[in-house]
Write a protein that holds these residues in place. Structure first.
Motif, PDB file in Angstrom:
ATOM      1  N   THR A   1       0.816  -1.205   0.000  1.00 43.58           N
ATOM      2  CA  THR A   1       0.000   0.000   0.000  1.00 43.58           C
ATOM      3  C   THR A   1       0.858   1.266   0.000  1.00 43.58           C
ATOM      4  O   THR A   1       1.717   1.437   0.854  1.00 43.58           O
TER       5      THR A   1
ATOM      6  N   PRO B   1       8.108  -2.095   5.972  1.00 41.98           N
ATOM      7  CA  PRO B   1       6.669  -2.297   5.790  1.00 41.98           C
ATOM      8  C   PRO B   1       6.173  -3.475   6.628  1.00 41.98           C
ATOM      9  O   PRO B   1       6.928  -4.420   6.875  1.00 41.98           O
ATOM     10  N   THR B   2       4.938  -3.412   7.082  1.00 37.32           N
ATOM     11  CA  THR B   2       4.386  -4.510   7.869  1.00 37.32           C
ATOM     12  C   THR B   2       3.671  -5.492   6.935  1.00 37.32           C
ATOM     13  O   THR B   2       3.433  -5.173   5.772  1.00 37.32           O
TER      14      THR B   2
ATOM     15  N   ASP C   1       0.685  -6.248   6.965  1.00 33.59           N
ATOM     16  CA  ASP C   1      -0.607  -5.704   6.566  1.00 33.59           C
ATOM     17  C   ASP C   1      -0.476  -4.801   5.342  1.00 33.59           C
ATOM     18  O   ASP C   1      -1.409  -4.668   4.562  1.00 33.59           O
ATOM     19  N   ASP C   2       0.688  -4.144   5.184  1.00 35.73           N
ATOM     20  CA  ASP C   2       0.844  -3.262   4.031  1.00 35.73           C
ATOM     21  C   ASP C   2       0.983  -4.053   2.738  1.00 35.73           C
ATOM     22  O   ASP C   2       0.632  -3.549   1.668  1.00 35.73           O
TER      23      ASP C   2
ATOM     24  N   ALA D   1      -7.328  -7.182   2.795  1.00 33.28           N
ATOM     25  CA  ALA D   1      -6.552  -6.587   1.708  1.00 33.28           C
ATOM     26  C   ALA D   1      -5.982  -7.703   0.855  1.00 33.28           C
ATOM     27  O   ALA D   1      -5.855  -8.837   1.313  1.00 33.28           O
TER      28      ALA D   1
ATOM     29  N   TYR E   1       8.451   3.980  10.902  1.00 33.49           N
ATOM     30  CA  TYR E   1       7.291   3.607  10.114  1.00 33.49           C
ATOM     31  C   TYR E   1       6.363   2.750  10.970  1.00 33.49           C
ATOM     32  O   TYR E   1       6.819   1.858  11.669  1.00 33.49           O
ATOM     33  N   ARG E   2       5.076   3.023  10.907  1.00 29.12           N
ATOM     34  CA  ARG E   2       4.155   2.203  11.692  1.00 29.12           C
ATOM     35  C   ARG E   2       3.263   1.370  10.785  1.00 29.12           C
ATOM     36  O   ARG E   2       3.430   0.169  10.700  1.00 29.12           O
ATOM     37  N   SER E   3       2.374   2.009  10.099  1.00 26.99           N
ATOM     38  CA  SER E   3       1.460   1.262   9.248  1.00 26.99           C
ATOM     39  C   SER E   3       0.869   2.240   8.250  1.00 26.99           C
ATOM     40  O   SER E   3       0.747   3.433   8.539  1.00 26.99           O
ATOM     41  N   THR E   4       0.527   1.768   7.083  1.00 30.06           N
ATOM     42  CA  THR E   4      -0.049   2.652   6.075  1.00 30.06           C
ATOM     43  C   THR E   4      -1.511   2.327   5.836  1.00 30.06           C
ATOM     44  O   THR E   4      -2.370   3.191   5.899  1.00 30.06           O
ATOM     45  N   ARG E   5      -1.775   1.060   5.582  1.00 27.41           N
ATOM     46  CA  ARG E   5      -3.100   0.711   5.086  1.00 27.41           C
ATOM     47  C   ARG E   5      -4.201   0.938   6.124  1.00 27.41           C
ATOM     48  O   ARG E   5      -5.217   1.566   5.820  1.00 27.41           O
ATOM     49  N   ILE E   6      -3.964   0.458   7.364  1.00 24.60           N
ATOM     50  CA  ILE E   6      -5.028   0.541   8.373  1.00 24.60           C
ATOM     51  C   ILE E   6      -5.413   2.000   8.651  1.00 24.60           C
ATOM     52  O   ILE E   6      -6.593   2.349   8.571  1.00 24.60           O
TER      53      ILE E   6
ATOM     54  N   MET F   1      -5.075   4.506   6.745  1.00 28.88           N
ATOM     55  CA  MET F   1      -5.672   5.054   5.528  1.00 28.88           C
ATOM     56  C   MET F   1      -7.153   4.686   5.441  1.00 28.88           C
ATOM     57  O   MET F   1      -8.009   5.529   5.168  1.00 28.88           O
TER      58      MET F   1
END
Lengths: 495, 274
Positions: free
Chosen positions: A54, A94-95, A97-98, A137, B261-266, B268
């Motif tokens: 993402t 990136p995690t 989840d991304d 996702a 960096y933590r998280s992007t998708r959640i 968003m």
């Protein structure tokens, strides 16, 4: 001049239909092992969209690629002073989840369910935990959700557009999108190679393929944030990084990579180019608006006698030079100026080029008839549904000129062929259009041919790899000359 | 293989005497017993051992020597008598004292009983100076190292007044040790040759010097006098200090890597839902 050969790819975006055959071919060959479930060495994204992982283009988050600090080229993600304090936890990783949590379905339920009033269903199961999951996702969620308000609207490239243009892109009946197939760019200035603390990543000398030495990789994962395209992946099972290997076992046997070979739209071209390795640092650090033209300067003319001489002096075999002379990539990028690198502002000098896609011009519907709003296709590059600023963000580091040039030339070639085959455009108009788009009749025919008619042998000019020569660098072929003709695990003992 | 067994055999033949031979009672006595006992005159704590085999039978003496607390616990009247005579300081179980060694020791004592009586060891009585007490504290806490390289007391022991972190908890609290060992004599005897399973192996090789013993006795006596109770348990403060330091470290990490960096998708998706 330090001439080297690089296998370089070209994707003709105007032909991509977004079928994902390339991704599946790659997945089936390389990444259907344990630990690679979430990896897509090749993936196809829908643009506008956030992509996979993402918002990978947002380097404020992921810190991929290079930046120029005080006139010096530096990695964004790491440096000599940053690598030690961050070695156990890279702060821009990136995690999962991304990317997305990979899943499969419990298909056995379809067969084993007891007889009942309802149809049995196969529930999704996480391929990481083995538990039932609620799928949140996927690798192409943009497309799966049909360009949703969440995923399409958060495309980082849209930030350069005015609010009006943004709104226009998502208006009903004017909505436009295109596909962006992505894989490792096998860059000339690879950030992943520079970031690796173990020296496990390397760029193969004979064809420039970027590889991870699985024996030397220590799993520090510095490559993962460093790659701005997020095309190096961490295998959680082996504890090592993996990436696209450009199907080098196939290339070495004169076959194109699986993604290229399987492409149904025939959008993929592959051929080697010769470049001047001594100028990489200078060119990767040049001002942003010069990046595209300077990168083209780096690629040398394989017909120039001086270049040929320097190439031979550098040990490049004759047939590799011949292959470079026929390279379709060289034609698209250098001769015709159609091929553009993806996000050149990351400064890795990617060697995968894209022909930017055309899109319908704005039209309106009046009663029964649909009418083009304009009359002159060529000048309506700026009227296209996909704003040129948006394409420039992706292929031109925000610079619209090279994108406009490539689009205009494509329109001009279309007009010329329309004149030839349909005849509703008169010759004078078509030729005027060609001149205006910096194109000749011969060139238009050549572009048309390579775009529309090219067969397998024309699309893939695979340079001979000459592994035997590469091996000679590591091993002396005379080592066992006049020695025993057998290999013995235990030497024979004369009693 | 042959080489290995040769080495093994030569090693076995070089084994220390006492393994297969007569136990060396004299050496044992001089290390383990003299702290409290003497032959021909009263010891610092224990009774004069001259003629001990005439006062009691070997059948009684040997088990007592091997495990005095057990015999005392059994309520044996003669043992109680001895305890009272020794100001209620119990004789401890001596490590390495088995039946053979006990008999050898009794033989040695019998042989020595006829000899000239030795002078009783002197227990100093002059008051300690403040410097001695202070120097004792330094030896205890390890601020000053012991001359023969023995570990500082605080490694295993604690007392009432050695700072807020206290000492080790492996050995007993030494705040009132002077009271338990009946004053100077007991302390001096113990420190001359600590007779416990843990301390003997360490302190028989790295002996305390006379002046170190005197300073430590001074310190421990002063501890006993001024301390109302045993040392406070510091386990809780250790734990809470650990928690506080851990929190501080986490806060520090949070600040150093604030921009990680933590998280992007959640986030968003969450933003879009609002």
């Amino acid at each position: 001049m330090d001439v080297r050969s690089q296998v370089s790819m070209l994707f003709h975006m105007d032909k991509c239909i977004g079928c994902h055959t390339c991704s599946i071919a790659c997945k089936n060959i390389w990444t259907d092992r344990k630990g690679t479930e979430y990896m897509w060495w090749n993936n196809v994204e829908t643009k506008p969209g956030t992509g996979y992982p993402t918002r990978w283009e947002d380097q404020l988050n992921y810190k991929g690629g290079w930046e120029v600090v005080d006139g010096e080229l530096q990695l964004k993600s790491t440096s000599r002073s940053k690598i030690i304090p961050n070695i156990f936890h890279n702060p821009s990783m990136p995690t999962m989840d991304d990317y997305y949590e990979p899943w499969t379905y419990k298909y056995s339920d379809l067969f084993d369910a007891p007889e009942g009033d309802d149809q049995p269903t196969a529930m999704p199961i996480s391929m990481v935990t083995g538990e039932y999951i609620d799928v949140k996702a996927g690798p192409n969620w943009d497309d799966d959700l049909g360009g949703s308000q969440v995923y399409a609207e958060n495309d980082p490239n849209l930030e350069a557009l005015t609010p009006e243009l943004r709104q226009q892109m998502f208006e009903i009946e004017r909505l436009a999108f295109f596909y962006l197939p992505r894989m490792c760019n096998h860059c000339l200035n690879p950030a992943c190679v520079a970031a690796c603390p173990s020296g496990a990543l390397y760029k193969r000398g004979e064809d420039g393929i970027v590889l991870v030495n699985q024996k030397q990789c220590r799993g520090w994962r510095s490559c993962v944030p460093a790659c701005p395209y997020k095309k190096v992946y961490f295998n959680w099972s082996t504890g090592k990084s993996e990436k696209c290997i450009l199907c080098y076992p196939r290339l070495e046997t004169k076959q194109p990579p699986a993604c290229h070979h399987s492409c149904v739209g025939r959008i993929r071209y592959l051929g080697n180019v010769l470049y001047d390795a001594s100028r990489i640092e200078e060119i990767a650090g040049c001002p942003e608006n010069e990046l595209i033209s300077k990168q083209r300067e780096l690629i040398l003319d394989p017909n120039d006698p001086e270049v040929i001489e320097a190439a031979k002096a550098n040990g490049i075999p004759d047939d590799v030079i011949t292959s470079a002379q026929q390279s379709p990539t060289y034609k698209f990028v250098m001769e015709w100026g159609l091929g553009l690198p993806l996000h050149p502002e990351f400064r890795t000098l990617p060697m995968l080029f894209y022909v930017p896609p055309l899109s319908p011009v704005l039209s309106s519907r009046n009663g029964e008839a649909t009418r083009n709003n304009g009359t002159d296709l060529l000048h309506e590059v700026d009227e296209a549904r996909v704003p040129i600023q948006y394409l420039a963000e992706i292929f031109g580091a925000g610079n619209t000129e090279p994108v406009r040039y490539a689009l205009r030339k494509q329109y001009a070639v279309r007009m010329w062929r329309r004149h030839v085959t349909v005849g509703d455009v008169d010759e004078a108009t078509a030729k005027a259009a060609l001149v205006e788009a910096d194109c000749t009749v011969d060139q238009a025919e050549a572009i048309y041919r390579l775009t529309s008619l090219a067969k397998y042998e024309e699309r893939f000019i695979i340079p001979p790899t000459h592994r035997e020569q590469a091996m000679e660098l590591l091993k002396d072929p005379m080592e066992n000359k006049q020695d025993t003709g057998f290999g013995f695990i235990e030497p024979p003992i004369r009693v | 293989m042959r080489l290995l067994s040769t080495a093994l055999i030569s090693l076995l033949t070089l084994c220390p005497p006492g393994f297969s031979q007569e136990p060396d009672a004299e050496a044992f006595f001089k290390i383990q017993c003299v702290a409290c006992h003497n032959i021909g005159s009263p010891g610092i704590l224990g009774p004069d051992l001259a003629g001990v085999t005439e006062r009691q039978t070997r059948e009684w003496l040997v088990p007592f020597m091997m495990d005095p607390p057990a015999v005392l616990a059994s309520g044996d009247p003669y043992a109680q008598e001895l305890l009272a005579a020794a100001n209620n300081v119990q004789m401890i179980k001596i490590p390495g004292l088995d039946a053979a060694m006990a008999n050898a020791l009794l033989d040695y004592i019998e042989a020595q009983s006829g000899a000239d009586p030795k002078p009783a060891p002197v227990v100093e009585t002059e008051p300690f100076t403040a410097e001695e007490i202070n120097s004792g504290r330094e030896y205890f806490t390890g601020a000053k190292s012991l001359e023969n390289g023995a570990p500082a007391c605080t490694a295993c022991h604690t007392t009432y007044d050695i700072g807020s972190w206290g000492g080790g908890r492996l050995g007993p609290d030494l705040t009132h040790v002077s009271q338990r060992l009946q004053g100077r004599a007991g302390l001096q005897a113990w420190l001359t040759m600590p007779a416990s399973a843990v301390m003997t192996p360490i302190f028989s090789k790295q002996r305390l010097t006379k002046s170190e013993i005197r300073d430590l006795v001074a310190f421990l006596e002063s501890e006993n006098e001024k301390s109302p109770s045993e040392a406070p348990a510091v386990t809780a403060s250790f734990f809470s200090a650990g928690v506080i330091v851990a929190i501080l470290l986490l806060v520090m990490f949070g600040l150093i890597w604030k921009n990680r960096y933590r998280s992007t998708r959640i986030p968003m998706v969450e933003r879009a839902k609002r």
